[in-house]
Design a protein around this motif. Structure first.
Motif, PDB file in Angstrom:
ATOM      1  N   TYR A   1      58.217   5.833   4.381  1.00 27.72           N
ATOM      2  CA  TYR A   1      58.198   4.702   3.451  1.00 27.72           C
ATOM      3  C   TYR A   1      59.192   5.014   2.338  1.00 27.72           C
ATOM      4  O   TYR A   1      59.046   6.020   1.643  1.00 27.72           O
ATOM      5  CB  TYR A   1      56.800   4.485   2.879  1.00 27.72           C
ATOM      6  CG  TYR A   1      55.757   4.198   3.939  1.00 27.72           C
ATOM      7  CD1 TYR A   1      55.496   2.891   4.347  1.00 27.72           C
ATOM      8  CD2 TYR A   1      55.062   5.238   4.551  1.00 27.72           C
ATOM      9  CE1 TYR A   1      54.564   2.620   5.325  1.00 27.72           C
ATOM     10  CE2 TYR A   1      54.122   4.987   5.537  1.00 27.72           C
ATOM     11  CZ  TYR A   1      53.876   3.677   5.920  1.00 27.72           C
ATOM     12  OH  TYR A   1      52.954   3.414   6.902  1.00 27.72           O
ATOM     13  N   VAL A   2      60.214   4.170   2.217  1.00 23.63           N
ATOM     14  CA  VAL A   2      61.272   4.421   1.236  1.00 23.63           C
ATOM     15  C   VAL A   2      61.389   3.210   0.309  1.00 23.63           C
ATOM     16  O   VAL A   2      62.000   2.193   0.667  1.00 23.63           O
ATOM     17  CB  VAL A   2      62.630   4.688   1.918  1.00 23.63           C
ATOM     18  CG1 VAL A   2      63.694   4.999   0.866  1.00 23.63           C
ATOM     19  CG2 VAL A   2      62.518   5.832   2.921  1.00 23.63           C
ATOM     20  N   PRO A   3      60.801   3.275  -0.885  1.00 24.28           N
ATOM     21  CA  PRO A   3      60.976   2.173  -1.837  1.00 24.28           C
ATOM     22  C   PRO A   3      62.395   2.166  -2.394  1.00 24.28           C
ATOM     23  O   PRO A   3      63.022   3.215  -2.557  1.00 24.28           O
ATOM     24  CB  PRO A   3      59.948   2.490  -2.928  1.00 24.28           C
ATOM     25  CG  PRO A   3      59.741   3.967  -2.843  1.00 24.28           C
ATOM     26  CD  PRO A   3      59.930   4.340  -1.397  1.00 24.28           C
ATOM     27  N   ASP A   4      62.900   0.977  -2.637  1.00 24.83           N
ATOM     28  CA  ASP A   4      64.227   0.814  -3.247  1.00 24.83           C
ATOM     29  C   ASP A   4      65.315   1.576  -2.496  1.00 24.83           C
ATOM     30  O   ASP A   4      66.148   2.273  -3.097  1.00 24.83           O
ATOM     31  CB  ASP A   4      64.205   1.248  -4.718  1.00 24.83           C
ATOM     32  CG  ASP A   4      63.273   0.398  -5.559  1.00 24.83           C
ATOM     33  OD1 ASP A   4      63.226  -0.823  -5.326  1.00 24.83           O
ATOM     34  OD2 ASP A   4      62.573   0.955  -6.420  1.00 24.83           O
ATOM     35  N   MET A   5      65.315   1.450  -1.183  1.00 27.54           N
ATOM     36  CA  MET A   5      66.369   2.078  -0.388  1.00 27.54           C
ATOM     37  C   MET A   5      67.691   1.362  -0.635  1.00 27.54           C
ATOM     38  O   MET A   5      67.763   0.133  -0.610  1.00 27.54           O
ATOM     39  CB  MET A   5      66.005   2.012   1.100  1.00 27.54           C
ATOM     40  CG  MET A   5      67.014   2.676   2.007  1.00 27.54           C
ATOM     41  SD  MET A   5      66.405   2.762   3.716  1.00 27.54           S
ATOM     42  CE  MET A   5      67.909   3.309   4.553  1.00 27.54           C
TER      43      MET A   5
ATOM     44  N   ARG B   1      60.254   0.665   5.635  1.00 27.38           N
ATOM     45  CA  ARG B   1      59.342   1.554   6.354  1.00 27.38           C
ATOM     46  C   ARG B   1      59.872   1.779   7.766  1.00 27.38           C
ATOM     47  O   ARG B   1      60.595   0.948   8.317  1.00 27.38           O
ATOM     48  CB  ARG B   1      57.926   0.967   6.430  1.00 27.38           C
ATOM     49  CG  ARG B   1      57.819  -0.357   7.165  1.00 27.38           C
ATOM     50  CD  ARG B   1      56.371  -0.847   7.173  1.00 27.38           C
ATOM     51  NE  ARG B   1      56.285  -2.256   7.520  1.00 27.38           N
ATOM     52  CZ  ARG B   1      56.109  -2.722   8.749  1.00 27.38           C
ATOM     53  NH1 ARG B   1      56.011  -1.874   9.773  1.00 27.38           N
ATOM     54  NH2 ARG B   1      56.036  -4.020   8.977  1.00 27.38           N
TER      55      ARG B   1
ATOM     56  N   ASN C   1      62.745  -2.311   0.043  1.00 26.47           N
ATOM     57  CA  ASN C   1      61.664  -1.386   0.359  1.00 26.47           C
ATOM     58  C   ASN C   1      61.542  -1.308   1.878  1.00 26.47           C
ATOM     59  O   ASN C   1      61.307  -2.321   2.541  1.00 26.47           O
ATOM     60  CB  ASN C   1      60.344  -1.878  -0.243  1.00 26.47           C
ATOM     61  CG  ASN C   1      60.360  -1.903  -1.757  1.00 26.47           C
ATOM     62  OD1 ASN C   1      61.000  -1.066  -2.391  1.00 26.47           O
ATOM     63  ND2 ASN C   1      59.667  -2.860  -2.357  1.00 26.47           N
TER      64      ASN C   1
ATOM     65  N   THR D   1      68.965  -3.111  -2.987  1.00 26.01           N
ATOM     66  CA  THR D   1      67.900  -2.249  -2.477  1.00 26.01           C
ATOM     67  C   THR D   1      66.839  -3.076  -1.753  1.00 26.01           C
ATOM     68  O   THR D   1      66.627  -4.254  -2.059  1.00 26.01           O
ATOM     69  CB  THR D   1      67.221  -1.452  -3.603  1.00 26.01           C
ATOM     70  OG1 THR D   1      66.597  -2.357  -4.525  1.00 26.01           O
ATOM     71  CG2 THR D   1      68.228  -0.582  -4.338  1.00 26.01           C
TER      72      THR D   1
ATOM     73  N   HIS E   1      51.584  -2.700   6.495  1.00 23.91           N
ATOM     74  CA  HIS E   1      52.299  -2.412   5.249  1.00 23.91           C
ATOM     75  C   HIS E   1      53.389  -3.467   5.024  1.00 23.91           C
ATOM     76  O   HIS E   1      54.079  -3.858   5.964  1.00 23.91           O
ATOM     77  CB  HIS E   1      52.913  -1.013   5.311  1.00 23.91           C
ATOM     78  CG  HIS E   1      53.248  -0.452   3.976  1.00 23.91           C
ATOM     79  ND1 HIS E   1      54.378  -0.833   3.277  1.00 23.91           N
ATOM     80  CD2 HIS E   1      52.593   0.441   3.189  1.00 23.91           C
ATOM     81  CE1 HIS E   1      54.414  -0.181   2.128  1.00 23.91           C
ATOM     82  NE2 HIS E   1      53.351   0.595   2.046  1.00 23.91           N
TER      83      HIS E   1
ATOM     84  N   PHE F   1      56.316  -3.376   3.492  1.00 19.80           N
ATOM     85  CA  PHE F   1      57.725  -3.001   3.439  1.00 19.80           C
ATOM     86  C   PHE F   1      58.468  -3.554   4.663  1.00 19.80           C
ATOM     87  O   PHE F   1      57.889  -3.767   5.723  1.00 19.80           O
ATOM     88  CB  PHE F   1      57.872  -1.481   3.414  1.00 19.80           C
ATOM     89  CG  PHE F   1      57.709  -0.859   2.047  1.00 19.80           C
ATOM     90  CD1 PHE F   1      57.110  -1.547   1.010  1.00 19.80           C
ATOM     91  CD2 PHE F   1      58.136   0.444   1.803  1.00 19.80           C
ATOM     92  CE1 PHE F   1      56.942  -0.964  -0.244  1.00 19.80           C
ATOM     93  CE2 PHE F   1      57.989   1.037   0.558  1.00 19.80           C
ATOM     94  CZ  PHE F   1      57.393   0.330  -0.470  1.00 19.80           C
ATOM     95  N   CYS F   2      59.754  -3.769   4.482  1.00 20.50           N
ATOM     96  CA  CYS F   2      60.621  -4.241   5.560  1.00 20.50           C
ATOM     97  C   CYS F   2      60.822  -3.117   6.580  1.00 20.50           C
ATOM     98  O   CYS F   2      60.875  -1.943   6.221  1.00 20.50           O
ATOM     99  CB  CYS F   2      61.963  -4.666   4.968  1.00 20.50           C
ATOM    100  SG  CYS F   2      63.163  -5.305   6.163  1.00 20.50           S
TER     101      CYS F   2
END
Length: 214
Positions: free
Chosen positions: A103-107, A121, A119, A117, A8, A10-11
């Motif tokens: 998974y947290v988009p735009d954290m 994981r 993204n 923000t 995935h 995401f960072c």
């Protein structure tokens, strides 16, 4: 389509750690540390994801890691010591979810007055209402030395990140020594010294990542 957590985009905490090395905020990962990661992955799998272990080929599925019979047997002894810990037993009584993926988009992060923000994981060893927990193998043989290792390897940062992703305020780290199989327990809570140090480091590193990589 991303078939596994590690594919995935995401960072993740590991992404931030690798980035810290890349920009010189952390020393390059030594062979000893790489070896510690391999054994740590084996121990994690023995305790929380035994289905990832190919005992015939002696490898951890989904990784490049292999292991010896002696290493596997030692991790089993470590797992036995962990299972005898009253605090670990109490945690298991809460029926945590093992290896929960988040998974947290735009954290949202904040650093020195700047909001931004990323993204994100994360893969939590244990998740339960009100708390998360993490499992570590360690070369240390005392509580004090284990806590120093937690600081050295920036586990505070990792726990703060996972807590924020899960919207929780408390984490526990269970460490088991590879030599004498001693069990160490460290708790971190929002607002305490460890949390504040981890949060500051997380926000600083995330900000630099946002500027240079995102």
């Amino acid at each position: 389509m991303f078939t596994t957590y590690f594919q995935h985009p995401f960072c993740s905490n590991s992404t931030l750690s690798a980035f810290a090395v890349e920009i010189g905020l952390k020393a390059p990962i030594s062979a000893d540390v790489q070896e510690a990661y391999r054994i740590g992955s084996l121990f994690d799998a023995v305790v929380t994801e035994p289905t990832l272990l190919d005992i015939i080929q002696m490898r951890i599925l989904g990784t490049d890691y292999s292991f010896t019979k002696a290493e596997y047997l030692n991790c089993q002894k470590m797992a036995k010591a962990l299972s005898a810990s009253p605090l670990y037993k109490a945690m298991l009584a809460c029926k945590p979810e093992f290896q929960k993926e988040l998974y947290v988009p735009d954290m949202l992060f904040e650093h020195e007055g700047c909001s931004f923000t990323l993204n994100m994981r994360g893969k939590l060893d244990y998740f339960m209402p009100g708390m998360i927990a993490d499992l570590k193998s360690t070369a240390t043989e005392s509580q004090r030395a284990f806590e120093a290792a937690c600081e050295q390897f920036e586990y505070w940062r990792q726990m703060v990140l996972y807590c924020k992703m899960a919207r929780l305020k408390k984490a526990t780290i269970f460490g088991v020594s590879k030599g004498k199989h001693r069990v160490f327990v460290v708790t971190i809570k929002e607002g305490d010294e460890r949390w504040n140090a981890g949060e500051a480091r997380l926000n600083e590193l995330a900000f630099k990542y946002f500027l240079l990589k995102a």
